[in-house]
Design a protein around this motif. Structure first.
Motif, PDB file in Angstrom:
ATOM      1  N   GLY A   9      -5.569   3.117  11.224  1.00 48.72           N
ATOM      2  CA  GLY A   9      -5.636   4.534  11.543  1.00 48.72           C
ATOM      3  C   GLY A   9      -6.303   5.382  10.486  1.00 48.72           C
ATOM      4  O   GLY A   9      -6.348   6.610  10.611  1.00 48.72           O
ATOM      5  N   ARG A  10      -6.836   4.750   9.449  1.00 53.09           N
ATOM      6  CA  ARG A  10      -7.484   5.514   8.380  1.00 53.09           C
ATOM      7  C   ARG A  10      -8.937   5.833   8.725  1.00 53.09           C
ATOM      8  O   ARG A  10      -9.550   6.701   8.108  1.00 53.09           O
ATOM      9  CB  ARG A  10      -7.446   4.709   7.071  1.00 53.09           C
ATOM     10  N   LEU A  11      -9.480   5.115   9.710  1.00 49.09           N
ATOM     11  CA  LEU A  11     -10.875   5.311  10.091  1.00 49.09           C
ATOM     12  C   LEU A  11     -10.941   5.721  11.558  1.00 49.09           C
ATOM     13  O   LEU A  11     -10.428   5.030  12.430  1.00 49.09           O
ATOM     14  CB  LEU A  11     -11.676   4.019   9.882  1.00 49.09           C
ATOM     15  N   THR A  12     -11.569   6.846  11.832  1.00 49.31           N
ATOM     16  CA  THR A  12     -11.706   7.317  13.215  1.00 49.31           C
ATOM     17  C   THR A  12     -13.149   7.375  13.662  1.00 49.31           C
ATOM     18  O   THR A  12     -13.432   7.630  14.829  1.00 49.31           O
ATOM     19  CB  THR A  12     -11.101   8.727  13.342  1.00 49.31           C
ATOM     20  N   GLY A  13     -14.059   7.166  12.722  1.00 45.63           N
ATOM     21  CA  GLY A  13     -15.467   7.282  13.057  1.00 45.63           C
ATOM     22  C   GLY A  13     -15.997   8.686  12.915  1.00 45.63           C
ATOM     23  O   GLY A  13     -17.168   8.951  13.171  1.00 45.63           O
ATOM     24  N   GLY A  14     -15.141   9.593  12.476  1.00 41.74           N
ATOM     25  CA  GLY A  14     -15.559  10.983  12.339  1.00 41.74           C
ATOM     26  C   GLY A  14     -15.841  11.372  10.895  1.00 41.74           C
ATOM     27  O   GLY A  14     -15.617  10.602   9.961  1.00 41.74           O
ATOM     28  N   ASP A  17     -13.002  11.090   8.106  1.00 45.02           N
ATOM     29  CA  ASP A  17     -12.424   9.797   7.715  1.00 45.02           C
ATOM     30  C   ASP A  17     -12.068   9.788   6.235  1.00 45.02           C
ATOM     31  O   ASP A  17     -12.819  10.290   5.393  1.00 45.02           O
ATOM     32  CB  ASP A  17     -13.421   8.652   7.970  1.00 45.02           C
ATOM     33  N   ALA A  18     -10.907   9.204   5.950  1.00 48.86           N
ATOM     34  CA  ALA A  18     -10.532   9.005   4.545  1.00 48.86           C
ATOM     35  C   ALA A  18     -11.477   7.990   3.911  1.00 48.86           C
ATOM     36  O   ALA A  18     -11.903   7.038   4.551  1.00 48.86           O
ATOM     37  CB  ALA A  18      -9.090   8.491   4.463  1.00 48.86           C
ATOM     38  N   VAL A  19     -11.815   8.227   2.650  1.00 45.74           N
ATOM     39  CA  VAL A  19     -12.661   7.285   1.921  1.00 45.74           C
ATOM     40  C   VAL A  19     -11.752   6.199   1.338  1.00 45.74           C
ATOM     41  O   VAL A  19     -10.829   6.499   0.581  1.00 45.74           O
ATOM     42  CB  VAL A  19     -13.437   8.003   0.798  1.00 45.74           C
ATOM     43  N   ILE A  20     -12.016   4.953   1.709  1.00 42.02           N
ATOM     44  CA  ILE A  20     -11.189   3.839   1.235  1.00 42.02           C
ATOM     45  C   ILE A  20     -12.034   2.974   0.309  1.00 42.02           C
ATOM     46  O   ILE A  20     -13.085   2.481   0.716  1.00 42.02           O
ATOM     47  CB  ILE A  20     -10.677   2.982   2.407  1.00 42.02           C
ATOM     48  N   ASP A  21     -11.586   2.825  -0.915  1.00 35.78           N
ATOM     49  CA  ASP A  21     -12.247   1.897  -1.840  1.00 35.78           C
ATOM     50  C   ASP A  21     -11.585   0.533  -1.651  1.00 35.78           C
ATOM     51  O   ASP A  21     -10.538   0.247  -2.231  1.00 35.78           O
ATOM     52  CB  ASP A  21     -12.090   2.377  -3.280  1.00 35.78           C
ATOM     53  N   TYR A  22     -12.195  -0.283  -0.809  1.00 34.95           N
ATOM     54  CA  TYR A  22     -11.578  -1.560  -0.472  1.00 34.95           C
ATOM     55  C   TYR A  22     -11.446  -2.489  -1.676  1.00 34.95           C
ATOM     56  O   TYR A  22     -10.663  -3.425  -1.658  1.00 34.95           O
ATOM     57  CB  TYR A  22     -12.382  -2.247   0.636  1.00 34.95           C
ATOM     58  N   ARG A  23     -12.213  -2.228  -2.719  1.00 31.69           N
ATOM     59  CA  ARG A  23     -12.110  -3.082  -3.907  1.00 31.69           C
ATOM     60  C   ARG A  23     -10.745  -2.955  -4.577  1.00 31.69           C
ATOM     61  O   ARG A  23     -10.317  -3.845  -5.305  1.00 31.69           O
ATOM     62  CB  ARG A  23     -13.202  -2.727  -4.918  1.00 31.69           C
ATOM     63  N   GLN A 315      -0.118  -8.845  -6.753  1.00 30.51           N
ATOM     64  CA  GLN A 315      -1.400  -9.422  -6.356  1.00 30.51           C
ATOM     65  C   GLN A 315      -1.357 -10.062  -4.968  1.00 30.51           C
ATOM     66  O   GLN A 315      -2.389 -10.524  -4.477  1.00 30.51           O
ATOM     67  CB  GLN A 315      -1.854 -10.465  -7.382  1.00 30.51           C
ATOM     68  N   SER A 316      -0.188 -10.106  -4.337  1.00 30.22           N
ATOM     69  CA  SER A 316      -0.046 -10.763  -3.035  1.00 30.22           C
ATOM     70  C   SER A 316       0.415  -9.749  -1.991  1.00 30.22           C
ATOM     71  O   SER A 316       1.244  -8.886  -2.289  1.00 30.22           O
ATOM     72  CB  SER A 316       0.954 -11.918  -3.123  1.00 30.22           C
ATOM     73  N   ALA A 317      -0.095  -9.864  -0.765  1.00 25.31           N
ATOM     74  CA  ALA A 317       0.245  -8.861   0.247  1.00 25.31           C
ATOM     75  C   ALA A 317      -0.257  -9.282   1.624  1.00 25.31           C
ATOM     76  O   ALA A 317      -1.105 -10.163   1.758  1.00 25.31           O
ATOM     77  CB  ALA A 317      -0.374  -7.504  -0.115  1.00 25.31           C
ATOM     78  N   VAL A 318       0.275  -8.617   2.624  1.00 30.46           N
ATOM     79  CA  VAL A 318      -0.308  -8.596   3.963  1.00 30.46           C
ATOM     80  C   VAL A 318      -1.058  -7.273   4.094  1.00 30.46           C
ATOM     81  O   VAL A 318      -0.485  -6.206   3.831  1.00 30.46           O
ATOM     82  CB  VAL A 318       0.766  -8.702   5.052  1.00 30.46           C
ATOM     83  N   VAL A 319      -2.327  -7.333   4.485  1.00 30.80           N
ATOM     84  CA  VAL A 319      -3.128  -6.124   4.681  1.00 30.80           C
ATOM     85  C   VAL A 319      -3.380  -5.976   6.176  1.00 30.80           C
ATOM     86  O   VAL A 319      -4.054  -6.821   6.792  1.00 30.80           O
ATOM     87  CB  VAL A 319      -4.463  -6.205   3.915  1.00 30.80           C
ATOM     88  N   LEU A 320      -2.840  -4.916   6.762  1.00 32.56           N
ATOM     89  CA  LEU A 320      -3.037  -4.651   8.187  1.00 32.56           C
ATOM     90  C   LEU A 320      -4.258  -3.768   8.372  1.00 32.56           C
ATOM     91  O   LEU A 320      -4.389  -2.728   7.730  1.00 32.56           O
ATOM     92  CB  LEU A 320      -1.798  -3.963   8.770  1.00 32.56           C
ATOM     93  N   VAL A 321      -5.153  -4.205   9.260  1.00 36.34           N
ATOM     94  CA  VAL A 321      -6.399  -3.473   9.511  1.00 36.34           C
ATOM     95  C   VAL A 321      -6.522  -3.156  10.995  1.00 36.34           C
ATOM     96  O   VAL A 321      -5.850  -3.753  11.838  1.00 36.34           O
ATOM     97  CB  VAL A 321      -7.623  -4.294   9.034  1.00 36.34           C
ATOM     98  N   ASP A 322      -7.412  -2.217  11.311  1.00 39.30           N
ATOM     99  CA  ASP A 322      -7.607  -1.822  12.705  1.00 39.30           C
ATOM    100  C   ASP A 322      -8.242  -2.932  13.526  1.00 39.30           C
ATOM    101  O   ASP A 322      -7.906  -3.138  14.701  1.00 39.30           O
ATOM    102  CB  ASP A 322      -8.495  -0.569  12.779  1.00 39.30           C
ATOM    103  N   ASP A 323      -9.211  -3.628  12.924  1.00 42.74           N
ATOM    104  CA  ASP A 323      -9.955  -4.646  13.654  1.00 42.74           C
ATOM    105  C   ASP A 323     -10.619  -5.584  12.645  1.00 42.74           C
ATOM    106  O   ASP A 323     -10.534  -5.371  11.425  1.00 42.74           O
ATOM    107  CB  ASP A 323     -10.995  -4.003  14.573  1.00 42.74           C
TER     108      ASP A 323
END
Length: 446
Positions: A9-14, A17-23, A315-323
Protein backbone atom coordinates in the motif's frame (compact mmCIF):
# COMPACT_ATOMS: atom_id res chain seq x y z
CA UNK A 1 10.02 -15.96 14.75
CA UNK A 2 10.83 -13.61 11.87
CA UNK A 3 9.98 -9.93 12.15
CA UNK A 4 7.57 -8.57 9.54
CA UNK A 5 8.23 -5.54 7.36
CA UNK A 6 5.05 -4.52 5.53
CA UNK A 7 5.55 -2.46 2.36
CA UNK A 8 2.06 -3.00 1.00
CA UNK A 9 0.00 0.00 0.00
CA UNK A 10 2.99 2.33 -0.09
CA UNK A 11 2.85 2.64 -3.88
CA UNK A 12 -0.26 3.82 -5.72
CA UNK A 13 1.26 4.93 -8.98
CA UNK A 14 0.49 8.54 -8.22
CA UNK A 15 2.58 11.63 -7.56
CA UNK A 16 2.03 11.28 -3.80
CA UNK A 17 3.72 7.87 -3.56
CA UNK A 18 6.02 7.50 -0.59
CA UNK A 19 9.69 7.30 -1.55
CA UNK A 20 11.05 3.92 -0.43
CA UNK A 21 14.78 3.33 -0.28
CA UNK A 22 14.70 -0.41 -0.78
CA UNK A 23 18.39 -0.67 0.06
CA UNK A 24 17.54 0.05 3.70
CA UNK A 25 14.27 -1.88 3.97
CA UNK A 26 15.99 -4.86 5.58
CA UNK A 27 18.70 -3.87 8.07
CA UNK A 28 21.86 -5.95 7.98
CA UNK A 29 23.70 -7.43 10.92
CA UNK A 30 26.07 -5.01 12.64
CA UNK A 31 29.62 -5.98 11.65
CA UNK A 32 32.37 -3.51 12.55
CA UNK A 33 35.40 -4.39 10.45
CA UNK A 34 37.06 -1.07 11.30
CA UNK A 35 37.03 -1.96 15.00
CA UNK A 36 38.57 -5.35 14.23
CA UNK A 37 41.37 -3.61 12.34
CA UNK A 38 42.72 -2.36 15.63
CA UNK A 39 43.12 -5.94 16.81
CA UNK A 40 44.56 -7.47 13.67
CA UNK A 41 47.04 -4.70 12.90
CA UNK A 42 49.24 -5.79 15.78
CA UNK A 43 48.90 -9.44 14.84
CA UNK A 44 49.87 -8.83 11.22
CA UNK A 45 52.81 -6.59 12.14
CA UNK A 46 54.03 -9.19 14.61
CA UNK A 47 53.88 -11.99 12.05
CA UNK A 48 55.81 -9.81 9.62
CA UNK A 49 58.45 -9.12 12.26
CA UNK A 50 58.77 -12.44 14.12
CA UNK A 51 57.51 -14.99 11.63
CA UNK A 52 57.02 -18.50 12.96
CA UNK A 53 57.52 -17.49 16.58
CA UNK A 54 54.55 -15.14 16.28
CA UNK A 55 52.47 -17.87 14.63
CA UNK A 56 53.25 -20.13 17.56
CA UNK A 57 52.17 -17.52 20.11
CA UNK A 58 48.90 -16.72 18.32
CA UNK A 59 48.12 -20.36 17.73
CA UNK A 60 48.39 -21.02 21.45
CA UNK A 61 46.39 -17.91 22.30
CA UNK A 62 43.56 -18.17 19.77
CA UNK A 63 43.40 -21.86 18.85
CA UNK A 64 44.62 -23.26 22.19
CA UNK A 65 46.91 -25.67 20.41
CA UNK A 66 50.31 -25.35 18.75
CA UNK A 67 50.85 -27.74 15.82
CA UNK A 68 53.98 -29.85 15.82
CA UNK A 69 54.50 -28.43 12.33
CA UNK A 70 52.61 -25.48 10.86
CA UNK A 71 52.99 -27.07 7.44
CA UNK A 72 50.83 -30.18 7.43
CA UNK A 73 52.97 -33.29 6.75
CA UNK A 74 52.22 -35.25 3.59
CA UNK A 75 51.47 -38.38 5.60
CA UNK A 76 48.69 -36.51 7.46
CA UNK A 77 47.08 -35.57 4.14
CA UNK A 78 47.27 -39.17 2.94
CA UNK A 79 45.84 -40.47 6.22
CA UNK A 80 42.92 -38.06 5.95
CA UNK A 81 41.93 -39.50 2.57
CA UNK A 82 42.39 -43.07 3.81
CA UNK A 83 40.07 -42.29 6.72
CA UNK A 84 37.20 -41.05 4.56
CA UNK A 85 33.98 -43.03 4.49
CA UNK A 86 33.21 -44.22 0.97
CA UNK A 87 30.05 -42.14 0.66
CA UNK A 88 31.78 -38.97 1.87
CA UNK A 89 34.65 -39.49 -0.56
CA UNK A 90 32.12 -39.96 -3.36
CA UNK A 91 30.37 -36.72 -2.34
CA UNK A 92 33.67 -34.83 -2.35
CA UNK A 93 34.67 -36.22 -5.74
CA UNK A 94 31.31 -35.41 -7.33
CA UNK A 95 31.49 -31.85 -6.06
CA UNK A 96 35.03 -31.49 -7.40
CA UNK A 97 34.07 -32.89 -10.80
CA UNK A 98 31.06 -30.61 -11.21
CA UNK A 99 32.90 -27.48 -10.07
CA UNK A 100 35.80 -28.30 -12.39
CA UNK A 101 33.44 -28.74 -15.34
CA UNK A 102 31.83 -25.34 -14.76
CA UNK A 103 35.24 -23.73 -14.23
CA UNK A 104 36.52 -25.11 -17.52
CA UNK A 105 33.58 -23.44 -19.27
CA UNK A 106 34.15 -20.20 -17.33
CA UNK A 107 37.73 -20.02 -18.58
CA UNK A 108 36.62 -19.27 -22.13
CA UNK A 109 39.02 -17.56 -24.56
CA UNK A 110 42.35 -16.80 -22.93
CA UNK A 111 43.36 -14.11 -25.43
CA UNK A 112 41.74 -11.37 -27.48
CA UNK A 113 43.54 -10.25 -30.63
CA UNK A 114 42.50 -7.00 -32.36
CA UNK A 115 44.04 -5.62 -35.59
CA UNK A 116 43.11 -1.93 -35.52
CA UNK A 117 44.80 -1.16 -38.84
CA UNK A 118 47.45 -2.88 -40.97
CA UNK A 119 50.41 -3.41 -38.64
CA UNK A 120 48.54 -2.09 -35.57
CA UNK A 121 47.74 -4.92 -33.21
CA UNK A 122 46.67 -5.08 -29.56
CA UNK A 123 46.38 -8.44 -27.86
CA UNK A 124 44.92 -9.04 -24.44
CA UNK A 125 46.40 -12.05 -22.70
CA UNK A 126 44.80 -13.53 -19.61
CA UNK A 127 47.67 -14.49 -17.34
CA UNK A 128 47.19 -16.60 -14.19
CA UNK A 129 48.32 -15.19 -10.86
CA UNK A 130 51.43 -17.22 -10.10
CA UNK A 131 51.02 -17.92 -6.38
CA UNK A 132 47.82 -17.77 -4.33
CA UNK A 133 46.96 -18.39 -0.70
CA UNK A 134 43.54 -19.85 -0.04
CA UNK A 135 41.90 -19.60 3.38
CA UNK A 136 39.45 -22.23 4.64
CA UNK A 137 37.47 -21.50 7.83
CA UNK A 138 37.42 -24.00 10.65
CA UNK A 139 35.31 -22.30 13.32
CA UNK A 140 31.61 -23.05 13.74
CA UNK A 141 31.77 -25.42 10.77
CA UNK A 142 34.78 -27.09 9.09
CA UNK A 143 34.06 -25.97 5.54
CA UNK A 144 35.71 -28.66 3.44
CA UNK A 145 33.51 -27.43 0.60
CA UNK A 146 35.42 -24.13 0.67
CA UNK A 147 38.57 -26.00 -0.28
CA UNK A 148 36.87 -27.03 -3.51
CA UNK A 149 35.45 -23.56 -4.15
CA UNK A 150 38.88 -21.95 -3.71
CA UNK A 151 41.22 -24.52 -5.20
CA UNK A 152 39.41 -25.73 -8.32
CA UNK A 153 39.07 -22.33 -10.07
CA UNK A 154 42.69 -21.51 -9.18
CA UNK A 155 43.82 -24.80 -10.72
CA UNK A 156 41.74 -24.34 -13.87
CA UNK A 157 43.03 -20.77 -14.21
CA UNK A 158 46.57 -22.18 -14.23
CA UNK A 159 47.97 -20.80 -10.97
CA UNK A 160 51.43 -22.30 -10.63
CA UNK A 161 51.60 -22.38 -6.83
CA UNK A 162 48.63 -22.91 -4.51
CA UNK A 163 48.78 -22.92 -0.70
CA UNK A 164 45.90 -23.56 1.70
CA UNK A 165 45.62 -22.48 5.34
CA UNK A 166 43.03 -23.58 7.89
CA UNK A 167 43.00 -23.27 11.69
CA UNK A 168 44.57 -26.03 13.83
CA UNK A 169 42.10 -28.06 15.88
CA UNK A 170 42.83 -29.31 19.40
CA UNK A 171 40.78 -32.44 18.89
CA UNK A 172 42.89 -33.39 15.88
CA UNK A 173 46.29 -32.84 17.48
CA UNK A 174 46.85 -29.39 16.04
CA UNK A 175 45.96 -30.34 12.47
CA UNK A 176 43.09 -28.80 10.50
CA UNK A 177 39.88 -30.83 10.31
CA UNK A 178 40.45 -34.19 8.55
CA UNK A 179 37.80 -33.45 5.92
CA UNK A 180 39.65 -30.29 4.91
CA UNK A 181 42.92 -32.21 4.66
CA UNK A 182 41.27 -35.00 2.68
CA UNK A 183 39.85 -32.62 0.07
CA UNK A 184 43.26 -30.95 -0.25
CA UNK A 185 44.79 -34.36 -0.94
CA UNK A 186 42.09 -35.30 -3.45
CA UNK A 187 42.82 -32.05 -5.29
CA UNK A 188 46.56 -32.64 -5.27
CA UNK A 189 47.36 -29.75 -2.91
CA UNK A 190 50.33 -30.62 -0.72
CA UNK A 191 51.15 -27.16 0.66
CA UNK A 192 48.72 -26.93 3.57
CA UNK A 193 49.21 -24.92 6.76
CA UNK A 194 47.65 -25.36 10.18
CA UNK A 195 47.32 -21.61 10.68
CA UNK A 196 44.09 -19.69 11.22
CA UNK A 197 42.74 -16.19 11.56
CA UNK A 198 44.47 -12.91 10.80
CA UNK A 199 47.85 -14.55 11.31
CA UNK A 200 47.20 -16.84 8.33
CA UNK A 201 46.46 -13.86 6.08
CA UNK A 202 49.62 -12.14 7.35
CA UNK A 203 51.67 -15.29 6.75
CA UNK A 204 50.48 -15.40 3.15
CA UNK A 205 50.97 -11.67 2.58
CA UNK A 206 54.44 -11.27 4.12
CA UNK A 207 55.73 -14.82 3.96
CA UNK A 208 57.50 -16.57 6.83
CA UNK A 209 61.17 -17.41 6.22
CA UNK A 210 61.77 -21.13 6.14
CA UNK A 211 58.07 -21.91 6.22
CA UNK A 212 55.91 -20.12 3.63
CA UNK A 213 56.74 -17.97 0.62
CA UNK A 214 54.63 -14.82 0.11
CA UNK A 215 51.62 -15.05 -2.20
CA UNK A 216 50.18 -12.51 -4.63
CA UNK A 217 46.51 -13.11 -3.78
CA UNK A 218 44.51 -14.29 -0.76
CA UNK A 219 40.99 -15.66 -1.17
CA UNK A 220 38.38 -17.38 0.92
CA UNK A 221 35.83 -16.52 3.62
CA UNK A 222 36.55 -16.23 7.33
CA UNK A 223 35.54 -14.51 10.55
CA UNK A 224 35.67 -10.76 11.10
CA UNK A 225 39.38 -10.89 11.98
CA UNK A 226 40.18 -12.64 8.70
CA UNK A 227 38.11 -10.02 6.89
CA UNK A 228 39.88 -7.20 8.74
CA UNK A 229 43.30 -8.66 7.92
CA UNK A 230 42.36 -8.88 4.24
CA UNK A 231 41.28 -5.23 4.30
CA UNK A 232 44.48 -4.20 6.10
CA UNK A 233 46.82 -6.07 3.78
CA UNK A 234 45.02 -5.33 0.54
CA UNK A 235 47.61 -3.72 -1.68
CA UNK A 236 50.38 -5.94 -0.35
CA UNK A 237 48.27 -8.77 -1.74
CA UNK A 238 45.16 -8.87 -3.87
CA UNK A 239 42.01 -10.23 -2.22
CA UNK A 240 38.79 -11.66 -3.56
CA UNK A 241 36.36 -9.82 -1.26
CA UNK A 242 35.55 -8.96 2.33
CA UNK A 243 33.04 -11.68 3.08
CA UNK A 244 30.55 -10.93 5.85
CA UNK A 245 27.86 -13.11 7.45
CA UNK A 246 25.97 -15.30 5.01
CA UNK A 247 22.62 -14.21 3.57
CA UNK A 248 19.64 -15.91 1.99
CA UNK A 249 16.70 -14.09 0.44
CA UNK A 250 13.71 -15.99 -0.94
CA UNK A 251 11.34 -14.29 -3.38
CA UNK A 252 8.15 -16.35 -3.30
CA UNK A 253 4.50 -16.18 -4.26
CA UNK A 254 1.48 -18.30 -3.31
CA UNK A 255 2.72 -21.20 -5.46
CA UNK A 256 5.68 -21.83 -3.13
CA UNK A 257 5.73 -24.66 -0.60
CA UNK A 258 5.95 -23.02 2.85
CA UNK A 259 7.73 -26.01 4.37
CA UNK A 260 10.47 -25.82 1.73
CA UNK A 261 10.82 -22.05 2.08
CA UNK A 262 11.17 -22.49 5.84
CA UNK A 263 13.74 -25.27 5.39
CA UNK A 264 15.86 -23.11 3.12
CA UNK A 265 15.77 -20.15 5.49
CA UNK A 266 16.78 -22.43 8.37
CA UNK A 267 19.61 -23.99 6.37
CA UNK A 268 21.49 -20.73 5.93
CA UNK A 269 20.77 -19.47 9.45
CA UNK A 270 22.69 -22.55 10.58
CA UNK A 271 25.94 -20.92 9.45
CA UNK A 272 26.15 -18.06 11.90
CA UNK A 273 24.12 -16.20 14.57
CA UNK A 274 24.58 -13.12 12.36
CA UNK A 275 23.31 -14.87 9.21
CA UNK A 276 20.43 -13.15 7.43
CA UNK A 277 17.27 -15.03 6.44
CA UNK A 278 14.76 -12.95 4.49
CA UNK A 279 11.49 -13.89 2.79
CA UNK A 280 10.02 -11.44 0.28
CA UNK A 281 6.48 -12.30 -0.74
CA UNK A 282 3.23 -10.86 -2.04
CA UNK A 283 1.28 -13.62 -0.28
CA UNK A 284 0.39 -12.96 3.38
CA UNK A 285 -0.98 -16.52 3.55
CA UNK A 286 2.38 -17.96 2.49
CA UNK A 287 4.16 -15.74 5.01
CA UNK A 288 1.89 -17.01 7.80
CA UNK A 289 2.44 -20.65 6.86
CA UNK A 290 6.23 -20.16 6.72
CA UNK A 291 6.16 -18.55 10.17
CA UNK A 292 4.12 -21.49 11.45
CA UNK A 293 6.59 -24.01 10.00
CA UNK A 294 9.73 -22.41 11.39
CA UNK A 295 9.52 -23.22 15.14
CA UNK A 296 9.15 -26.95 14.58
CA UNK A 297 11.92 -27.09 12.00
CA UNK A 298 14.28 -25.03 14.14
CA UNK A 299 13.62 -27.14 17.23
CA UNK A 300 14.46 -30.30 15.27
CA UNK A 301 17.89 -29.10 14.16
CA UNK A 302 21.23 -29.62 15.89
CA UNK A 303 22.07 -25.91 15.97
CA UNK A 304 18.69 -24.56 17.04
CA UNK A 305 20.16 -21.93 19.38
CA UNK A 306 22.36 -20.46 16.64
CA UNK A 307 19.48 -20.50 14.16
CA UNK A 308 17.08 -18.85 16.61
CA UNK A 309 19.57 -16.05 17.22
CA UNK A 310 19.96 -15.53 13.48
CA UNK A 311 16.25 -15.50 12.74
CA UNK A 312 15.35 -13.20 15.60
CA UNK A 313 18.09 -10.71 14.67
CA UNK A 314 17.53 -7.40 12.93
CA UNK A 315 18.97 -8.86 9.72
CA UNK A 316 16.17 -11.43 9.25
CA UNK A 317 12.55 -10.71 8.32
CA UNK A 318 9.50 -11.37 6.22
CA UNK A 319 8.98 -8.50 3.76
CA UNK A 320 5.40 -8.18 2.49
CA UNK A 321 5.06 -6.51 -0.91
CA UNK A 322 2.16 -5.57 -3.16
CA UNK A 323 3.29 -7.74 -6.06
CA UNK A 324 6.31 -9.44 -7.61
CA UNK A 325 7.27 -6.20 -9.34
CA UNK A 326 7.83 -4.57 -5.97
CA UNK A 327 9.41 -7.79 -4.74
CA UNK A 328 12.00 -7.59 -7.53
CA UNK A 329 12.73 -4.00 -6.57
CA UNK A 330 13.45 -5.13 -3.00
CA UNK A 331 15.57 -8.04 -4.21
CA UNK A 332 17.69 -6.00 -6.59
CA UNK A 333 18.22 -3.26 -4.02
CA UNK A 334 19.22 -5.67 -1.25
CA UNK A 335 21.71 -7.50 -3.54
CA UNK A 336 21.81 -10.64 -1.46
CA UNK A 337 24.49 -13.31 -1.44
CA UNK A 338 22.02 -16.15 -2.18
CA UNK A 339 18.67 -15.53 -3.85
CA UNK A 340 16.01 -18.19 -4.32
CA UNK A 341 13.11 -17.65 -6.74
CA UNK A 342 10.13 -19.76 -5.73
CA UNK A 343 7.36 -18.34 -7.89
CA UNK A 344 5.24 -19.26 -10.86
CA UNK A 345 7.44 -19.05 -13.98
CA UNK A 346 10.50 -18.81 -11.77
CA UNK A 347 12.95 -18.75 -14.67
CA UNK A 348 11.33 -15.63 -16.15
CA UNK A 349 11.41 -13.89 -12.78
CA UNK A 350 15.05 -14.92 -12.23
CA UNK A 351 15.98 -13.42 -15.61
CA UNK A 352 14.99 -10.01 -14.26
CA UNK A 353 17.34 -10.21 -11.28
CA UNK A 354 20.31 -7.87 -11.68
CA UNK A 355 21.92 -7.97 -8.23
CA UNK A 356 22.65 -11.25 -6.45
CA UNK A 357 25.71 -13.36 -5.75
CA UNK A 358 23.95 -16.46 -7.07
CA UNK A 359 20.36 -17.13 -8.11
CA UNK A 360 18.61 -20.44 -7.41
CA UNK A 361 15.64 -21.05 -9.66
CA UNK A 362 12.57 -23.03 -8.67
CA UNK A 363 11.60 -25.73 -6.24
CA UNK A 364 14.53 -28.05 -6.89
CA UNK A 365 17.43 -25.57 -6.70
CA UNK A 366 17.96 -24.89 -2.99
CA UNK A 367 20.93 -22.86 -1.76
CA UNK A 368 22.32 -25.98 -0.08
CA UNK A 369 22.84 -27.46 -3.55
CA UNK A 370 25.04 -24.49 -4.42
CA UNK A 371 26.93 -24.86 -1.15
CA UNK A 372 28.17 -28.27 -2.22
CA UNK A 373 27.41 -29.91 -5.52
CA UNK A 374 25.66 -27.62 -8.02
CA UNK A 375 28.93 -26.86 -9.82
CA UNK A 376 28.60 -23.15 -9.00
CA UNK A 377 30.75 -21.20 -6.55
CA UNK A 378 29.71 -20.62 -2.96
CA UNK A 379 32.30 -17.91 -2.28
CA UNK A 380 29.96 -15.01 -2.99
CA UNK A 381 29.66 -11.26 -2.29
CA UNK A 382 27.78 -10.33 0.90
CA UNK A 383 26.61 -7.14 2.54
CA UNK A 384 25.05 -5.76 -0.64
CA UNK A 385 28.30 -6.06 -2.61
CA UNK A 386 26.57 -8.19 -5.24
CA UNK A 387 25.56 -4.89 -6.86
CA UNK A 388 29.18 -4.49 -8.00
CA UNK A 389 31.07 -7.72 -7.36
CA UNK A 390 31.04 -11.34 -8.52
CA UNK A 391 31.57 -14.60 -6.74
CA UNK A 392 34.94 -16.32 -6.79
CA UNK A 393 35.52 -17.88 -10.21
CA UNK A 394 38.25 -18.75 -12.68
CA UNK A 395 38.62 -15.16 -13.85
CA UNK A 396 39.27 -14.09 -10.26
CA UNK A 397 42.65 -15.82 -10.60
CA UNK A 398 43.53 -14.28 -13.96
CA UNK A 399 44.93 -10.84 -14.74
CA UNK A 400 44.59 -9.14 -18.10
CA UNK A 401 47.76 -8.07 -19.88
CA UNK A 402 47.75 -5.97 -23.05
CA UNK A 403 50.46 -6.62 -25.60
CA UNK A 404 50.91 -3.73 -28.07
CA UNK A 405 52.65 -4.47 -31.38
CA UNK A 406 52.74 -1.62 -33.97
CA UNK A 407 54.80 -1.45 -37.14
CA UNK A 408 56.59 1.74 -38.25
CA UNK A 409 53.81 2.48 -40.72
CA UNK A 410 51.07 1.89 -38.15
CA UNK A 411 52.75 4.23 -35.66
CA UNK A 412 53.20 6.87 -38.35
CA UNK A 413 49.47 6.79 -39.07
CA UNK A 414 48.63 7.95 -35.53
CA UNK A 415 51.85 9.77 -34.57
CA UNK A 416 50.33 13.24 -34.90
CA UNK A 417 47.38 12.23 -32.71
CA UNK A 418 49.78 11.18 -29.96
CA UNK A 419 51.82 14.36 -30.28
CA UNK A 420 48.73 16.60 -30.08
CA UNK A 421 47.36 14.66 -27.15
CA UNK A 422 50.68 14.98 -25.31
CA UNK A 423 50.80 18.74 -25.95
CA UNK A 424 47.28 19.12 -24.57
CA UNK A 425 48.33 17.37 -21.37
CA UNK A 426 51.58 19.40 -21.11
CA UNK A 427 53.67 16.25 -21.39
CA UNK A 428 55.90 17.11 -24.35
CA UNK A 429 58.35 14.27 -23.75
CA UNK A 430 55.50 11.85 -24.39
CA UNK A 431 55.08 13.33 -27.84
CA UNK A 432 58.81 13.37 -28.53
CA UNK A 433 59.05 9.66 -27.73
CA UNK A 434 56.97 9.18 -30.90
CA UNK A 435 58.52 12.01 -32.94
CA UNK A 436 62.04 10.68 -32.28
CA UNK A 437 61.28 7.48 -34.14
CA UNK A 438 60.88 9.41 -37.38
CA UNK A 439 63.92 11.68 -37.16
CA UNK A 440 67.04 10.97 -39.18
CA UNK A 441 68.94 10.70 -35.87
CA UNK A 442 66.29 9.32 -33.49
CA UNK A 443 68.39 9.29 -30.32
CA UNK A 444 67.15 11.61 -27.55
CA UNK A 445 68.45 15.18 -27.60
CA UNK A 446 68.62 15.50 -31.38
Amino acid sequence: MLATIDLRGRLTGGADDAVIDYRTVVPRAAVDVEAALGVVRGVCDDVAARGEAALRDYSERFDRVVPASFRVPEEALAAAVDGLADDLRAAFEESIARRRQVCAAELGPVAVDVELAPGARVTQRMVPIERVGLYVPGGLAPLASSVIMNVVPAQVAGCRSIAVASPPQREFGGLPHPSILAVCRLLGIDEVYAVGGAQAVAMFAYGVPGLCEPVSMVTGPGNIYVVAAKRLLRGIVSIDSEAGPTEIMVLADDTADPALVAADLVSQSEHDPLAAAVLVTDSPALADRVQEALPGQVAATKHSERITTSMSGRQSAVVLVDDLEQGLAVVNAYATEHLEIQTADAAAVAARVTNAGAVFVGRYSPVSLGDYTAGSTHVLPTGGCACHSSGLNVKSFLKAMHVVDYSREALAAVARHVEVFAEAEDLPAHGYAVTARFLDAPELGV
